[in-house]
Design a protein around this motif. Structure first.
Motif, mmCIF file in Angstrom:
data_model
loop_
_atom_site.group_PDB
_atom_site.id
_atom_site.type_symbol
_atom_site.label_atom_id
_atom_site.label_comp_id
_atom_site.label_asym_id
_atom_site.label_seq_id
_atom_site.Cartn_x
_atom_site.Cartn_y
_atom_site.Cartn_z
ATOM 1 N N ALA A 103 -8.141 15.702 11.395
ATOM 2 C CA ALA A 103 -6.913 15.288 10.728
ATOM 3 C C ALA A 103 -6.533 13.872 11.140
ATOM 4 C CB ALA A 103 -5.779 16.248 11.076
ATOM 5 N N THR A 104 -6.081 13.084 10.178
ATOM 6 C CA THR A 104 -5.564 11.762 10.491
ATOM 7 C C THR A 104 -4.222 11.914 11.212
ATOM 8 O OG1 THR A 104 -4.385 11.620 8.388
ATOM 9 C CG2 THR A 104 -6.659 10.793 8.442
ATOM 10 N N ILE A 105 -3.750 10.824 11.806
ATOM 11 C CA ILE A 105 -2.478 10.893 12.535
ATOM 12 C C ILE A 105 -1.321 11.288 11.608
ATOM 13 C CG2 ILE A 105 -0.765 9.536 13.802
ATOM 14 C CD1 ILE A 105 -3.062 8.035 15.107
ATOM 15 N N ALA A 108 -1.784 14.982 10.849
ATOM 16 C CA ALA A 108 -1.503 15.788 12.040
ATOM 17 C C ALA A 108 -0.005 15.874 12.286
ATOM 18 C CB ALA A 108 -2.207 15.184 13.257
ATOM 19 N N THR A 109 0.704 14.801 11.979
ATOM 20 C CA THR A 109 2.166 14.813 12.116
ATOM 21 C C THR A 109 2.787 15.809 11.151
ATOM 22 O OG1 THR A 109 2.157 12.485 12.806
ATOM 23 C CG2 THR A 109 4.250 13.397 12.008
ATOM 24 N N ASN A 112 2.131 19.080 12.568
ATOM 25 C CA ASN A 112 2.601 19.198 13.953
ATOM 26 C C ASN A 112 1.488 19.713 14.870
ATOM 27 O OD1 ASN A 112 4.481 18.964 16.061
ATOM 28 N ND2 ASN A 112 5.205 21.069 15.803
ATOM 29 N N VAL A 113 0.311 19.078 14.756
ATOM 30 C CA VAL A 113 -0.844 19.435 15.581
ATOM 31 C C VAL A 113 -1.435 18.153 16.166
ATOM 32 C CG1 VAL A 113 -1.396 21.527 14.288
ATOM 33 C CG2 VAL A 113 -2.397 19.331 13.577
ATOM 34 N N GLU A 114 -2.430 18.310 17.032
ATOM 35 C CA GLU A 114 -3.107 17.151 17.597
ATOM 36 C C GLU A 114 -3.885 16.411 16.507
ATOM 37 O OE1 GLU A 114 -2.780 16.111 20.658
ATOM 38 O OE2 GLU A 114 -1.492 17.811 21.239
ATOM 39 N N ALA A 115 -4.066 15.097 16.716
ATOM 40 C CA ALA A 115 -4.696 14.257 15.698
ATOM 41 C C ALA A 115 -6.143 14.641 15.418
ATOM 42 C CB ALA A 115 -4.619 12.790 16.114
ATOM 43 N N ASP A 116 -6.818 15.280 16.364
ATOM 44 C CA ASP A 116 -8.209 15.659 16.140
ATOM 45 C C ASP A 116 -8.359 17.102 15.653
ATOM 46 O OD1 ASP A 116 -7.415 16.883 18.455
ATOM 47 O OD2 ASP A 116 -9.184 16.319 19.639
ATOM 48 N N ALA A 117 -7.248 17.744 15.281
ATOM 49 C CA ALA A 117 -7.318 19.110 14.759
ATOM 50 C C ALA A 117 -8.158 19.129 13.482
ATOM 51 C CB ALA A 117 -5.919 19.646 14.476
ATOM 52 N N LEU A 141 -5.474 23.990 7.567
ATOM 53 C CA LEU A 141 -5.816 24.030 8.979
ATOM 54 C C LEU A 141 -6.879 25.089 9.237
ATOM 55 C CD1 LEU A 141 -2.449 23.751 10.977
ATOM 56 C CD2 LEU A 141 -4.384 22.166 11.044
#
Length: 236
Positions: A103-105, A108-109, A112-117, A141
């Motif tokens: 996921a891009t930043i 991911a925002t 609400n997860v980490e950017a590398d999810a 996800l």
């Protein structure tokens, strides 16, 4: 159980089996062999989707919504599901189907997860009556959605998730806005870059308020109609 009954009631309304009002709670209890509480919860689901009117002391009446466009979208039911009875189901053409990408930043925002999810990315054109009516870009996800197949992406993804993994949309946040088409979007929709088109952004949640899907749908047809059901409580 009540969701299954709600689906059957919706199908019955859509097929015209109930044209004026729903049977009484007692009759529905006997029909489905369940408790009054289960029937009431099922009716509430149908009511929230804008298909019923509640008349105090009289029961639930079928809400016959009249919209001019056969491409109307009932946001109370969910985008992608036709509002008008007997409307054709949309079909899809896959533009991009990426499995397990990071996921891009910004994305991911949103989740609400980490950017590398990891997420699935699906970009597809949606057709109605063999004509393009929307461009859809959606993300799922992988922590919640374990698998998507090419076949499922060609059809109804939500139906596949519900039938295969019991992942159903319990709630959604919907945002309508006018956006300018980027060059790649305009090419896919056979429009001029910079053209304004109505865009629906959705955040879809499954049980326990778990966000599993973010999507953006750009509608090519400027005559699209949208319907949303709301109930207002009287202070009297």
């Amino acid at each position: 159980m009540y969701h299954e009954i709600a689906d059957q009631l919706i199908q019955a309304i859509t097929k015209g089996q109930f044209t004026s009002k729903l049977p009484t709670e007692a009759k529905l209890m006997a029909r489905f062999g369940v408790s009054r509480n289960t029937i009431r919860r099922a009716i509430d689901v149908v009511y929230q989707q804008g298909l019923l009117r509640r008349v105090q002391g009289s029961g639930y009446y079928i809400n016959h919504v009249q919209l001019n466009s056969k491409h109307a979208v009932n946001l109370s039911v969910g985008a992608g599901k036709p509002l008008v009875k007997n409307s054709p189901r949309p079909t899809s053409k896959i533009v991009t189907f990426d499995k397990a990408i990071a996921a891009t930043i910004p994305l991911a925002t949103q989740f609400n997860v980490e950017a590398d999810a990891e997420v699935y990315r699906v970009i597809r054109l949606r057709y109605m009556d063999a004509a393009v009516y929307a461009l859809e870009e959606s993300y799922y996800l992988t922590a919640v959605v374990p698998f998507l197949s090419t076949e499922s992406v060609n059809g109804s993804i939500f139906e596949f998730l519900a039938e295969t993994f019991n992942i159903a949309v319990i709630a959604s946040d919907d945002y309508l806005s006018m956006t300018k088409l980027a060059e790649d979007q305009a090419t896919l929709l056979d429009q001029k870059p910079g053209t304004h088109r109505l865009t629906l952004a959705q955040m879809n949640y499954t049980k326990n308020n778990t966000l599993f899907n973010f999507s953006k749908t750009i509608y090519a047809d400027p005559k699209m109609s949208f319907y949303f059901h709301s109930a207002h409580l009287s202070s009297n």
